[in-house]
Write a protein that holds these residues in place. Structure first.
Motif, PDB file in Angstrom:
ATOM      1  N   MET A   1       0.854  -1.182   0.000  1.00 52.67           N
ATOM      2  CA  MET A   1       0.000   0.000   0.000  1.00 52.67           C
ATOM      3  C   MET A   1       0.893   1.236   0.000  1.00 52.67           C
ATOM      4  N   ASN A   2       0.749   2.057  -1.006  1.00 53.51           N
ATOM      5  CA  ASN A   2       1.471   3.323  -1.090  1.00 53.51           C
ATOM      6  C   ASN A   2       0.637   4.391  -0.386  1.00 53.51           C
ATOM      7  N   LEU A   3       1.241   5.092   0.590  1.00 56.53           N
ATOM      8  CA  LEU A   3       0.502   6.102   1.341  1.00 56.53           C
ATOM      9  C   LEU A   3       0.454   7.412   0.575  1.00 56.53           C
ATOM     10  N   GLU A   4      -0.747   7.884   0.306  1.00 53.95           N
ATOM     11  CA  GLU A   4      -0.938   9.170  -0.366  1.00 53.95           C
ATOM     12  C   GLU A   4      -1.828  10.023   0.532  1.00 53.95           C
ATOM     13  N   PHE A   5      -1.255  11.116   1.047  1.00 54.00           N
ATOM     14  CA  PHE A   5      -1.981  11.989   1.951  1.00 54.00           C
ATOM     15  C   PHE A   5      -2.600  13.148   1.193  1.00 54.00           C
ATOM     16  N   PHE A   6      -3.787  13.535   1.623  1.00 55.82           N
ATOM     17  CA  PHE A   6      -4.448  14.705   1.069  1.00 55.82           C
ATOM     18  C   PHE A   6      -3.608  15.936   1.361  1.00 55.82           C
ATOM     19  N   ASP A   7      -3.532  16.836   0.390  1.00 58.73           N
ATOM     20  CA  ASP A   7      -2.832  18.110   0.542  1.00 58.73           C
ATOM     21  C   ASP A   7      -3.800  19.191   0.088  1.00 58.73           C
ATOM     22  N   LEU A   8      -4.096  20.130   0.991  1.00 55.34           N
ATOM     23  CA  LEU A   8      -5.076  21.179   0.700  1.00 55.34           C
ATOM     24  C   LEU A   8      -4.732  21.950  -0.571  1.00 55.34           C
ATOM     25  N   SER A   9      -3.443  22.101  -0.873  1.00 57.68           N
ATOM     26  CA  SER A   9      -3.049  22.831  -2.083  1.00 57.68           C
ATOM     27  C   SER A   9      -3.369  22.038  -3.354  1.00 57.68           C
ATOM     28  N   LYS A  10      -3.669  20.737  -3.198  1.00 56.56           N
ATOM     29  CA  LYS A  10      -4.010  19.897  -4.354  1.00 56.56           C
ATOM     30  C   LYS A  10      -5.453  19.409  -4.269  1.00 56.56           C
ATOM     31  N   LEU A  11      -6.314  20.248  -3.700  1.00 56.95           N
ATOM     32  CA  LEU A  11      -7.712  19.886  -3.479  1.00 56.95           C
ATOM     33  C   LEU A  11      -8.392  19.383  -4.750  1.00 56.95           C
ATOM     34  N   LYS A  12      -8.123  20.009  -5.858  1.00 61.54           N
ATOM     35  CA  LYS A  12      -8.805  19.633  -7.105  1.00 61.54           C
ATOM     36  C   LYS A  12      -8.260  18.351  -7.732  1.00 61.54           C
ATOM     37  N   SER A  13      -7.013  17.964  -7.402  1.00 59.41           N
ATOM     38  CA  SER A  13      -6.419  16.795  -8.046  1.00 59.41           C
ATOM     39  C   SER A  13      -6.428  15.532  -7.175  1.00 59.41           C
ATOM     40  N   TYR A  14      -6.656  15.657  -5.879  1.00 60.77           N
ATOM     41  CA  TYR A  14      -6.679  14.484  -5.006  1.00 60.77           C
ATOM     42  C   TYR A  14      -7.975  13.719  -5.256  1.00 60.77           C
ATOM     43  N   LYS A  15      -7.891  12.430  -5.445  1.00 57.60           N
ATOM     44  CA  LYS A  15      -9.064  11.613  -5.754  1.00 57.60           C
ATOM     45  C   LYS A  15      -9.800  11.250  -4.472  1.00 57.60           C
ATOM     46  N   LEU A  16     -10.821  12.034  -4.162  1.00 56.56           N
ATOM     47  CA  LEU A  16     -11.604  11.824  -2.949  1.00 56.56           C
ATOM     48  C   LEU A  16     -12.587  10.674  -3.119  1.00 56.56           C
ATOM     49  N   ILE A  17     -12.848   9.985  -2.029  1.00 55.84           N
ATOM     50  CA  ILE A  17     -13.912   8.998  -1.977  1.00 55.84           C
ATOM     51  C   ILE A  17     -15.227   9.709  -2.277  1.00 55.84           C
ATOM     52  N   LYS A  18     -16.127   9.020  -2.989  1.00 55.37           N
ATOM     53  CA  LYS A  18     -17.438   9.590  -3.311  1.00 55.37           C
ATOM     54  C   LYS A  18     -18.124  10.066  -2.028  1.00 55.37           C
ATOM     55  N   ASP A  19     -18.631  11.268  -2.040  1.00 53.44           N
ATOM     56  CA  ASP A  19     -19.361  11.919  -0.961  1.00 53.44           C
ATOM     57  C   ASP A  19     -18.479  12.493   0.154  1.00 53.44           C
ATOM     58  N   VAL A  20     -17.163  12.268   0.110  1.00 58.58           N
ATOM     59  CA  VAL A  20     -16.275  12.951   1.054  1.00 58.58           C
ATOM     60  C   VAL A  20     -16.172  14.396   0.598  1.00 58.58           C
ATOM     61  N   VAL A  21     -16.244  15.323   1.536  1.00 60.65           N
ATOM     62  CA  VAL A  21     -16.113  16.745   1.233  1.00 60.65           C
ATOM     63  C   VAL A  21     -15.002  17.314   2.103  1.00 60.65           C
ATOM     64  N   GLN A 113      -4.551  16.587   9.234  1.00 67.79           N
ATOM     65  CA  GLN A 113      -5.243  17.794   9.691  1.00 67.79           C
ATOM     66  C   GLN A 113      -4.586  18.361  10.944  1.00 67.79           C
ATOM     67  N   GLY A 114      -4.767  19.657  11.144  1.00 68.24           N
ATOM     68  CA  GLY A 114      -4.328  20.284  12.385  1.00 68.24           C
ATOM     69  C   GLY A 114      -3.408  21.453  12.156  1.00 68.24           C
ATOM     70  N   GLU A 115      -2.466  21.613  13.079  1.00 71.66           N
ATOM     71  CA  GLU A 115      -1.572  22.770  13.091  1.00 71.66           C
ATOM     72  C   GLU A 115      -0.394  22.583  12.139  1.00 71.66           C
ATOM     73  N   LEU A 116      -0.680  22.532  10.864  1.00 72.21           N
ATOM     74  CA  LEU A 116       0.366  22.396   9.851  1.00 72.21           C
ATOM     75  C   LEU A 116       0.789  23.776   9.370  1.00 72.21           C
ATOM     76  N   ALA A 117       1.948  23.844   8.780  1.00 69.13           N
ATOM     77  CA  ALA A 117       2.461  25.114   8.255  1.00 69.13           C
ATOM     78  C   ALA A 117       1.498  25.712   7.236  1.00 69.13           C
ATOM     79  N   ASP A 118       1.438  27.033   7.186  1.00 67.42           N
ATOM     80  CA  ASP A 118       0.608  27.764   6.217  1.00 67.42           C
ATOM     81  C   ASP A 118      -0.871  27.400   6.294  1.00 67.42           C
ATOM     82  N   ASN A 119      -1.333  26.961   7.447  1.00 66.65           N
ATOM     83  CA  ASN A 119      -2.744  26.621   7.661  1.00 66.65           C
ATOM     84  C   ASN A 119      -3.244  25.495   6.763  1.00 66.65           C
TER      85      ASN A 119
END
Length: 188
Positions: A1-21, A113-119
């Motif tokens: 399993m390759n770990l891929e974390f969501f990155d807010l700067s890539k909101l449009k390109s990250y493949k979200l699970i259906k109905d996740v917002v 999520q949480g206290e990451l750099a640049d909000n």
């Protein structure tokens, strides 16, 4: 399993699970500190009186390196949806789509999520009903998670299933120790 974390700067390109917002939160800073709006009824992507109602609010404080339900997935079969955010510390939320009729069935999303750099970690994650989920504190200090579930607490709506009964797409099983390794935390 390759770990891929969501990155807010890539909101449009990250493949979200259906109905996740993912709803980014605006952090207002000044010399006194910060102010962050965390839930508003005019946020149509995360709130709707009929489809995504607001029922209650709670927060939890969890110690560093701790996963809530270490060896269990948590889920709501009756329709409850959760909205997670983090005030202090950092967590990783794992969401697994176990809905057989979903176009993203079998997909795993990881949200730092949480206290990451640049909000970058200041956002709400909407966890769809019936999707398996959990979280692990990855900061050195405890984390404060808040939730705005769509229903009032109901013991019958709180279900759990052992993680080792749910195979990921590659045939492996999810493990919080994979996340711990990524964040250089002691293994359990």
């Amino acid at each position: 399993m390759n770990l891929e974390f969501f990155d807010l700067s890539k909101l449009k390109s990250y493949k979200l699970i259906k109905d996740v917002v993912v709803h980014p939160l605006k952090v207002n800073r000044d010399p006194r500190g910060i102010l962050v709006e965390i839930m508003k009824t005019d946020w149509k992507d995360i709130y709707s009186r009929k489809k995504l109602p607001f029922a209650q609010t709670y927060y939890s404080i969890t110690k560093s390196g701790t996963a809530r339900d270490e060896n269990l997935w948590h889920y709501h079969p009756g329709g409850q949806q959760d909205r997670f955010g983090v005030i202090k510390g950092e967590i990783v939320v794992a969401i697994f789509d176990n809905r057989e009729n979903s176009r993203t069935f079998g997909k795993l999303n990881l949200f730092h999520q949480g206290e990451l750099a640049d909000n970058k970690g200041q956002y709400l994650v909407l966890v769809p009903s019936r999707c398996f989920h959990g979280f692990l504190v990855v900061s050195k200090k405890p984390a404060i998670l808040f939730n705005f579930p769509s229903r009032l607490f109901d013991q019958e709506e709180e279900k759990r299933i052992p993680i080792n009964q749910v195979k990921l797409k590659d045939g492996s099983f999810f493990s919080w120790n994979r996340i711990r390794k990524e964040f250089k935390l002691p293994l359990k």
